[in-house]
Design a protein around this motif. Structure first.
Motif, PDB file in Angstrom:
ATOM      1  N   VAL A 447       2.133   9.995  25.013  1.00  0.00           N
ATOM      2  CA  VAL A 447       1.040   9.142  24.524  1.00  0.00           C
ATOM      3  C   VAL A 447      -0.276   9.904  24.553  1.00  0.00           C
ATOM      4  N   SER A 448      -0.539  10.590  25.668  1.00  0.00           N
ATOM      5  CA  SER A 448      -1.780  11.366  25.795  1.00  0.00           C
ATOM      6  C   SER A 448      -1.855  12.459  24.750  1.00  0.00           C
ATOM      7  N   SER A 449      -0.735  13.151  24.513  1.00  0.00           N
ATOM      8  CA  SER A 449      -0.721  14.239  23.532  1.00  0.00           C
ATOM      9  C   SER A 449      -0.910  13.710  22.118  1.00  0.00           C
ATOM     10  N   ALA A 450      -0.342  12.549  21.835  1.00  0.00           N
ATOM     11  CA  ALA A 450      -0.506  11.967  20.501  1.00  0.00           C
ATOM     12  C   ALA A 450      -1.952  11.585  20.247  1.00  0.00           C
ATOM     13  N   ILE A 451      -2.596  10.992  21.247  1.00  0.00           N
ATOM     14  CA  ILE A 451      -3.997  10.592  21.098  1.00  0.00           C
ATOM     15  C   ILE A 451      -4.896  11.816  20.927  1.00  0.00           C
ATOM     16  N   ARG A 452      -4.615  12.872  21.679  1.00  0.00           N
ATOM     17  CA  ARG A 452      -5.462  14.071  21.640  1.00  0.00           C
ATOM     18  C   ARG A 452      -4.996  15.066  20.584  1.00  0.00           C
ATOM     19  N   LYS A 453      -3.901  14.726  19.853  1.00  0.00           N
ATOM     20  CA  LYS A 453      -3.351  15.563  18.794  1.00  0.00           C
ATOM     21  C   LYS A 453      -3.015  16.964  19.315  1.00  0.00           C
ATOM     22  N   PRO A 456       3.503  17.967  21.581  1.00  0.00           N
ATOM     23  CA  PRO A 456       4.365  18.370  20.485  1.00  0.00           C
ATOM     24  C   PRO A 456       4.032  17.734  19.139  1.00  0.00           C
ATOM     25  N   PHE A 457       2.861  17.142  19.030  1.00  0.00           N
ATOM     26  CA  PHE A 457       2.489  16.456  17.783  1.00  0.00           C
ATOM     27  C   PHE A 457       1.671  17.348  16.856  1.00  0.00           C
ATOM     28  N   THR A 458       1.459  18.584  17.269  1.00  0.00           N
ATOM     29  CA  THR A 458       0.822  19.571  16.394  1.00  0.00           C
ATOM     30  C   THR A 458       1.337  20.938  16.782  1.00  0.00           C
TER      31      THR A 458
END
Length: 460
Positions: A447-453, A456-458
């Protein structure tokens, strides 16, 4: 050789290496390790280990705990000497698995677990303190909780100061540890009432079934009493000459404490038969009362409480650096990177972990906390760190490691095998609770990684 860390997301927060002065000596680091290791644990665990194994074989559990600690210390020594930074395992996992990908996940999970298990460690010591205090003054349940919570608050107040003052306080507390264990050892061995040959008859005949069951369960408790030999790694950026002093302090601590534990066990059962000792809630007090009477037993109880207090002091000191290191590295909430404006210590991290330790000391029981602490640490911290060191050796030159373990990689492989054995010995319930904490932490990371982009979301 230290690795450079990415700039903090909080531009006003210095990196741990810049902010924390190197003022702790080898003697002070060793003292803080040893008072971390010897808390209330051995005085509460000794009867439990005897009862678990049901006879003279209980010494094998203490020996196994020492062997596991030494093997694992080789891993900590290589990593601590190469990367002497605040936060210990946080940095080791991040560097080993790659600072932009899997290392971010593993180090995040370690900090996540620290927010739970570090206060549990503090709570275990505080609960044990209150339990032993009831020998002096009979306490009702609510009174025990008041004592355990109050002792955590006192520890927070004592740690709210500069690190050089803390090093001096640590030496005084170390003296109390050695005095207490020395009294037990010398008193018992010089006034032995039970022949050791009788007490330990049949100890050498250990069956395979005993090793696989009773010894495994008993060793969970003895290893808890050795935990803390790596405390100096959490203070890595505050240790003088870390490439030499970090490994040395760990091995000195383990060998010294192992010798004291073994002598203490032998001393106690040479005065109090193991059949009686296994059912004692206050084994040290019972032991001293048998030798010298009730007055001396009360004094011994006070010394045990001082030792427990000293351990809580070292535990909270070391763990308060972990969220600070992650926050100063830009991988955790920036507020945890704040240092006291005049005393240069991570006061937000200290207050947060100490506050949770206070709360947990009011909510939980000692027996379950001990096993839960170990089950929660093994997969990410101990096994994860060992595998990470193997990966580092494949990527980096030997000159990266100022300290090199003998017979590499045999100690690493042995450590992984033994930790797996201990993990399965904790039981299904505690194994499951550890996996649940990891699962929730992984979700929080995603969740934290998705919010901060971020990964593994980039791919950037």
């Amino acid at each position: 050789m230290t690795n450079s860390t990415p700039p903090s997301s909080d531009q006003n927060s210095p990196t741990p290496e810049q902010a924390l002065p190197r003022r702790l000596t080898l003697l002070q680091g060793t003292a803080l390790n040893m008072i971390d290791m010897v808390g209330i644990g051995p005085f509460v665990v000794l009867p439990l280990v005897i009862k678990t194994l049901g006879g003279p074989h209980f010494l094998w559990a203490w020996i196994l705990g020492a062997v596991v600690s030494i093997i694992d210390a080789f891993i900590w020594a290589e990593l601590g000497a190469a990367f002497p930074q605040a936060g210990g395992s946080y940095n080791f996992l991040k560097i080993s698995y790659g600072e932009q990908r899997w290392g971010r996940l593993l180090s995040f999970l370690y900090v996540w677990q620290t927010l739970i298990q570090a206060p549990l460690v503090v709570a275990s010591g505080a609960i044990g303190f209150a339990q032993y205090a009831s020998y002096l003054i009979p306490l009702e349940e609510w009174q025990r909780k008041a004592v355990s919570g109050g002792i955590v608050l006192v520890i927070i107040v004592l740690l709210y100061r500069k690190i050089d003052s803390i090093g001096k306080i640590g030496l005084v507390m170390w003296g109390a540890v050695l005095l207490t264990l020395g009294w037990i050892i010398v008193g018992g061995l010089s006034n032995a009432r039970i022949p050791l040959a009788t007490t330990f008859e049949g100890m050498s005949s250990v069956s395979g079934g005993l090793l696989a069951t009773g010894l495994g369960h008993a060793s969970v408790k003895t290893i808890y009493c050795y935990l803390g030999y790596y405390n100096v790694c959490h203070l890595g950026s505050e240790i003088k000459q870390p490439a030499r002093n970090i490994p040395a302090s760990m091995f000195i601590s383990i060998v010294g404490i192992a010798g004291l534990y073994l002598l203490m066990n032998i001393s106690v059962v040479s005065v109090v038969p193991w059949q009686i000792a296994q059912n004692s809630d206050f084994i040290v007090s019972t032991f001293v009362e048998t030798l010298y009477g009730p007055g001396a037993a009360r004094l011994a109880t006070v010394l045990v409480l001082l030792v427990a207090f000293s351990s809580l002091f070292a535990v909270l000191l070391g763990y308060s650096r972990v969220p600070y290191a992650a926050a100063a590295d830009g991988q955790f909430f920036p507020i945890f990177a704040r240092l006291h404006p005049t005393r240069q210590f991570p006061y937000v991290s200290l207050l947060f972990l100490g506050g949770l330790g206070f709360l947990f000391s009011l909510l939980f029981r000692l027996g379950d906390v001990i096993t839960a602490i170990l089950a929660m640490r093994i997969l990410i911290q101990f096994i994860g760190q060992a595998i990470g060191l193997l990966m580092l050796h494949n990527r980096r030159a030997n000159t990266t490691f100022p300290f090199r373990m003998p017979l590499y990689p045999l100690p690493v492989l042995l450590a992984i095998s033994v930790w797996l054995f201990i993990y399965f010995s904790t039981g299904i319930a505690f194994m499951t609770s550890g996996l649940i904490v990891i699962g929730i932490g992984t979700g929080a990371f995603l969740v934290s990684s998705a919010i901060r982009k971020r990964w593994p979301f980039t791919t950037t």
